[in-house]
Design a protein around this motif. Structure first.
Motif, mmCIF file in Angstrom:
data_model
loop_
_atom_site.group_PDB
_atom_site.id
_atom_site.type_symbol
_atom_site.label_atom_id
_atom_site.label_comp_id
_atom_site.label_asym_id
_atom_site.label_seq_id
_atom_site.Cartn_x
_atom_site.Cartn_y
_atom_site.Cartn_z
ATOM 1 N N ASN A 55 0.817 -1.211 0.000
ATOM 2 C CA ASN A 55 0.000 0.000 0.000
ATOM 3 C C ASN A 55 0.850 1.260 0.000
ATOM 4 O O ASN A 55 0.399 2.313 0.423
ATOM 5 C CB ASN A 55 -0.940 -0.004 1.211
ATOM 6 C CG ASN A 55 -2.132 -0.907 0.980
ATOM 7 O OD1 ASN A 55 -2.368 -1.328 -0.144
ATOM 8 N ND2 ASN A 55 -2.869 -1.211 2.021
ATOM 9 N N ARG A 56 2.062 1.141 -0.483
ATOM 10 C CA ARG A 56 2.993 2.264 -0.513
ATOM 11 C C ARG A 56 2.371 3.508 -1.154
ATOM 12 O O ARG A 56 2.478 4.613 -0.644
ATOM 13 C CB ARG A 56 4.211 1.836 -1.329
ATOM 14 C CG ARG A 56 5.319 2.837 -1.391
ATOM 15 C CD ARG A 56 6.321 2.577 -0.333
ATOM 16 N NE ARG A 56 6.529 3.788 0.454
ATOM 17 C CZ ARG A 56 7.265 3.827 1.559
ATOM 18 N NH1 ARG A 56 7.794 2.729 2.042
ATOM 19 N NH2 ARG A 56 7.450 4.947 2.190
ATOM 20 N N GLN A 57 1.707 3.281 -2.266
ATOM 21 C CA GLN A 57 1.140 4.415 -2.998
ATOM 22 C C GLN A 57 0.090 5.123 -2.152
ATOM 23 O O GLN A 57 0.048 6.347 -2.077
ATOM 24 C CB GLN A 57 0.526 3.902 -4.298
ATOM 25 C CG GLN A 57 0.552 4.914 -5.407
ATOM 26 C CD GLN A 57 -0.210 4.412 -6.618
ATOM 27 O OE1 GLN A 57 -0.412 3.202 -6.779
ATOM 28 N NE2 GLN A 57 -0.639 5.300 -7.461
ATOM 29 N N LEU A 58 -0.739 4.300 -1.497
ATOM 30 C CA LEU A 58 -1.779 4.853 -0.636
ATOM 31 C C LEU A 58 -1.134 5.630 0.504
ATOM 32 O O LEU A 58 -1.567 6.726 0.871
ATOM 33 C CB LEU A 58 -2.655 3.714 -0.095
ATOM 34 C CG LEU A 58 -3.786 4.120 0.847
ATOM 35 C CD1 LEU A 58 -4.770 5.035 0.146
ATOM 36 C CD2 LEU A 58 -4.511 2.894 1.386
ATOM 37 N N TYR A 59 -0.070 5.069 1.057
ATOM 38 C CA TYR A 59 0.658 5.681 2.162
ATOM 39 C C TYR A 59 1.143 7.077 1.762
ATOM 40 O O TYR A 59 0.948 8.044 2.480
ATOM 41 C CB TYR A 59 1.831 4.750 2.495
ATOM 42 C CG TYR A 59 2.796 5.232 3.553
ATOM 43 C CD1 TYR A 59 2.558 4.951 4.898
ATOM 44 C CD2 TYR A 59 3.955 5.897 3.199
ATOM 45 C CE1 TYR A 59 3.471 5.353 5.869
ATOM 46 C CE2 TYR A 59 4.863 6.300 4.156
ATOM 47 C CZ TYR A 59 4.623 6.027 5.489
ATOM 48 O OH TYR A 59 5.523 6.407 6.438
#
Lengths: 516, 366
Positions: free
Chosen positions: B188-192
């Motif tokens: 979920n890096r992008q969401l983070y």
């Protein structure tokens, strides 16, 4: 006294001629064998000596030297017992030397003088014919197999004494009758399974039919118990019957592997090989000190079925790449490189996750990462070589009771499906007469340009699909190949929108696209 | 970057002592008011006024051995992480009501605005596609109407709800079960990154603390604490989301659940909640009324523009839902032949109405 007997050796799946030279000379009594021999050949001196004694011959107390020429080729197997014995007898004067000139001899001896069957008779007899020898003496149990070769007399013998009789006057003996070859009849008689036994799964049956028509590789994904194995087993029944040439090539492979019996001297049925997933890389590819054909070659012209594809070790699966691409495999060992044909159709089956039920979240509680890891065991290059990828749903009760519920009519039987496949194959055969290929799956990129003509509506569709579905160039080519086969099945020369959309449906997407 | 005051240093020291929970810290602070005071005391003396366990005493001794924690604080602040004490004005008022409120909050990005409505969207990690789409839709509707959301940034429903909110144009806050500078789960890096930019990442766990399983129930109390009401989208009978619900009920917050079929394991938890009196979210159109939120005038629901569909295309489209169906099922339900079906599927795919979430499975696009 010196004499020479013609015999042969197996190199890959081809036979080569070997001369067995025997010389009796004065000196201390001994029996020496030279010529790059394996252990079983060195042991043959004991077999030969005893077999001769038990056939009421006395070996003179002389120095016997035996050479297998050419001496720089590694030889193995037990096929030299008989030629060595014949050589000794000839040197002793029991057989006329001239009578050996047109005779090719192979066979294993047992201690009482009986002749036992050997492996690889068919390629050996071919080698004899190539050397323009007119008569072959082989063990009786291998005679039918050898007789498949025409323009050469193959005489089966049971014992050493029989060989002596034959060699008194080789011209007087009749050769073994060859097997009367009728591929279509032989194949249909020998099938035990039929597609009509599969109820439901119409979509998958259609996919299997297309795969068979174009020799496309097929991947089936789905929950356990959805009939993947059942379908796979029935695919050979809809492949066209084998031709004589195919049968001979396959028989050679089986002959070398020692898988023929005197009841089935010729392989007339398309093979279906389903190795277990614990298979090693070399038994799949072929191997051994002197390489033997592996499963990829044993399924030549037939189906190689890999059930539970992700369970196969990664190295084993990667072995498949070259054979799938080149339709042959080169196995290299210390004693040389051997080439085996691998013109198989890969049919693979797998679940979508470890428990098998993904994406049915009511039954599957695998984590997304677990699913990804499971699917990730199949490498991209391997997936790239699979033209048709089909999702299989589990069978419901209504499907099993299909015939009665009238929901599905009784499934099509193999015969009708095969007729359709054969028609499509015939179209392909005629189209590719000038080329080196036989089926659509072998089309190269440039051949695709030439043979896969699309109508305007199809062009538009492909252009849209290319952008929207993020197709790759390789994926694009695969879609065209499959569309070509679908059009061939429909008997149409031009590929239309309908064919393309079906082909797009079959494309195998990459792992990232498999899951959300 | 935050200014490091001497005061803050001692707060940081106190809150990073091994074995100290927020209740014990609170007790200590009630007794001594200032962490500096505690620091200056002998360990044994601290133990006299407030009961401390062996482990906690050892933790205090250990932490005082060297001044590494000062360096740690510097590094934390350098990463752009803000530290907020519960006495600070920026500290979310909603959390003050908790008995075991976090003493020190670490955050990236913003802290929630008190004026804005805040909803928690929680649910299963291993969700169905239906659940994912619904959570995303709910998030979008909230986003369009100025409602902020808070969730755990986990896989599945959490992430879907947060993506939806961001897409709808509102803020979303992720409460982590580890330090704020660790992105868990990694996928979920992008969401983070988006959350840190457009909303906030919040945690009570100090720098370097990894996502241990025991942290998650603790962070769930912050999720429910930060929210005005909780929406549960999909939950199994035994689900971590239900812990959040328990906290919410303890804290007196409303709980809403998305109903499902009786037989769907992933709806069991939700259905049970409804049976126990949770609010039911039966329709996306009336979602806002159901949750007692005023509809924004400009927050019009975007309807899919009418696209001309052929008869067979309509037939297939109406047969599809958010839950993926495979070709065999579609063949039976639409009575189309395989060839016809593939053509219709492709046409709809090209019109961007349906998608193939997994090989051979098709579903309506959300």
């Amino acid at each position: 006294m010196f004499c020479r007997v013609h015999s042969g050796a197996i190199h890959g799946i081809e036979g080569i001629q070997i001369e067995v030279e025997v010389d009796l000379s004065d000196g201390l009594p001994s029996l020496n064998m030279v010529g790059m021999l394996s252990a079983e050949i060195k042991e043959s001196s004991e077999r030969v000596r005893t077999a001769l004694k038990n056939s009421k011959f006395t070996i003179p107390p002389k120095r016997i030297t035996i050479n297998l020429s050419p001496a720089n080729i590694r030889k193995q197997g037990t096929l030299y017992d008989l030629p060595i014995a014949v050589g000794i007898l000839t040197s002793m004067g029991y057989i006329k030397k001239e009578n050996l000139e047109q005779v090719f001899i192979v066979g294993e001896l047992s201690l009482d003088g009986k002749v036992n069957p050997i492996k690889g008779v068919l390629p050996l007899v071919y080698a004899a014919r190539q050397a323009e020898i007119s008569c072959c003496i082989v063990p009786k149990k291998n005679a039918k197999e050898g007789a498949a070769v025409d323009q050469i007399r193959v005489i089966g013998v049971n014992s050493l004494l029989e060989v002596l009789t034959v060699l008194k006057n080789p011209e007087a003996f009749q050769g073994e009758e060859g097997v009367c070859f009728d591929g279509e009849k032989m194949q249909s008689v020998s099938e035990e399974v039929d597609f009509s036994e599969v109820s439901g799964q119409e979509a998958l049956k259609r996919a299997a039919q297309i795969a068979a028509a174009g020799m496309h590789n097929l991947l089936m994904m789905g929950a356990p118990g959805s009939g993947k194995t059942m379908i796979a087993r029935r695919i050979p029944t809809i492949l066209p019957p084998m031709t004589w040439e195919e049968s001979i090539e396959l028989t050679k492979i089986y002959s070398v592997a020692g898988l023929l019996s005197d009841k089935n001297p010729l392989v007339v049925k398309r093979p279906f090989r389903a190795p277990h997933h614990t298979i090693s890389a070399s038994s799949l590819a072929g191997g051994g000190t002197i390489p033997k054909p592996g499963e990829v070659s044993l399924s030549n012209y037939g189906v190689l079925f890999l059930d539970e594809l992700p369970e196969f070790s990664k190295t084993v699966l990667e072995v498949l790449r070259q054979p799938m691409e080149d339709r042959k495999i080169l196995v290299s060992r210390v004693h040389g490189s051997y080439e085996f044909p691998t013109n198989f159709m890969l049919v693979a089956a797998m679940n979508c996750c470890g428990c098998g039920y993904y994406p049915d979240r009511n039954r599957c509680n695998c984590k997304e990462t677990q699913v990804a890891r499971y699917l990730g065991r199949i490498s991209r290059p391997l997936l790239d070589r699979i033209d048709i990828c089909m999702e299989v749903s589990s069978i419901e009760y209504t499907d099993i009771r299909g015939q009665k519920k009238k929901k599905f009519s009784k499934g099509e039987d193999s015969k009708t499906m095969r007729e359709r496949v054969m028609r499509a194959r015939e179209v392909q055969r005629i189209r590719y007469q000038g080329e080196k290929i036989n089926t659509n799956s072998e089309l190269s990129a440039s051949q695709i340009q030439c043979y896969c003509k699309i109508d305007t509506a199809g062009e538009v569709l492909l252009e849209q699909a290319f952008a929207r579905l993020k197709l790759t160039a390789r994926g694009y080519n695969r879609i065209l190949k499959v569309a070509r086969t679908i059009a061939d099945l429909d008997g149409e020369e031009q590929i239309t929108r309908r064919h393309l959309s079906e082909a797009i449906c079959y494309r195998s997407t990459n792992i990232q696209e498999w899951r959300r | 970057m935050q200014n490091i005051t001497e005061e803050l240093e001692y707060w940081f020291w106190l809150c990073n002592i091994d074995g100290m929970g927020s209740r014990k810290l609170q007790e200590l602070l009630e007794c001594y008011k200032e962490p500096k005071q505690i620091y200056q005391l002998k360990t044994e003396e601290i133990g006299k006024a407030v009961y401390l366990s062996e482990r906690q005493l050892a933790g205090i001794k250990e932490s005082r051995k060297n001044e590494k924690w000062k360096k740690k604080l510097e590094q934390t602040v350098e990463k752009g992480i803000y530290l907020t004490r519960y006495l600070d004005s920026a500290y979310p008022k909603r959390l003050l009501q908790l008995l075991d409120k976090p003493i020190l909050l670490y955050s990236l990005g913003k802290l929630p605005d008190e004026q804005k409505k805040m909803a928690a969207i929680v649910g299963a990690r291993n969700c169905t596609r239906y659940g994912y789409c619904i959570a995303e839709e709910i998030g979008k509707i909230f986003g369009r109407n100025g409602v902020c959301t808070v969730s755990g940034m986990a896989r599945g429903i959490d992430a879907a709800g947060q993506w939806g909110t961001l897409e709808g144009g509102s803020e979303s806050y992720g409460v982590l079960g580890c330090a704020v500078d660790i992105c868990y789960p990694g996928e979920n890096r992008q969401l983070y990154d988006e959350l840190a930019e457009k909303g906030g990442i919040i945690s009570e766990f100090g720098p370097g603390i990894r996502p241990y399983a025991c942290n998650f129930p603790m962070r769930n109390r912050i999720i429910s604490g930060l929210s005005d009401f909780v929406v549960v989208v999909e939950a199994r009978e035994k689900s971590g989301s239900l812990i959040t619900v328990d906290f919410a009920l303890e804290q007196g917050k409303e709980v809403y659940a998305v109903p499902g079929r009786m037989t769907d394991l992933l709806s069991r938890g939700c259905n049970r909640l409804i049976a126990q009196g949770a609010g039911i979210l039966s329709d996306l159109d009336s979602l806002l009324e159901d949750c007692n939120i005023k509809k924004r005038k400009n927050g019009v629901k975007v309807t899919k523009s009418e696209i001309e569909l052929a008869e067979s295309e309509k037939l297939l489209y109406s047969d599809l839902g958010f839950e993926p169906k495979n070709i065999q099922m579609l063949m039976e339900e639409t009575k189309l032949s395989f060839c016809e079906l593939t053509e219709v599927i492709l046409t709809l795919q090209l019109k961007d109405l349906i998608e193939e979430p997994m090989k051979g499975y098709y579903a309506k696009k959300a």
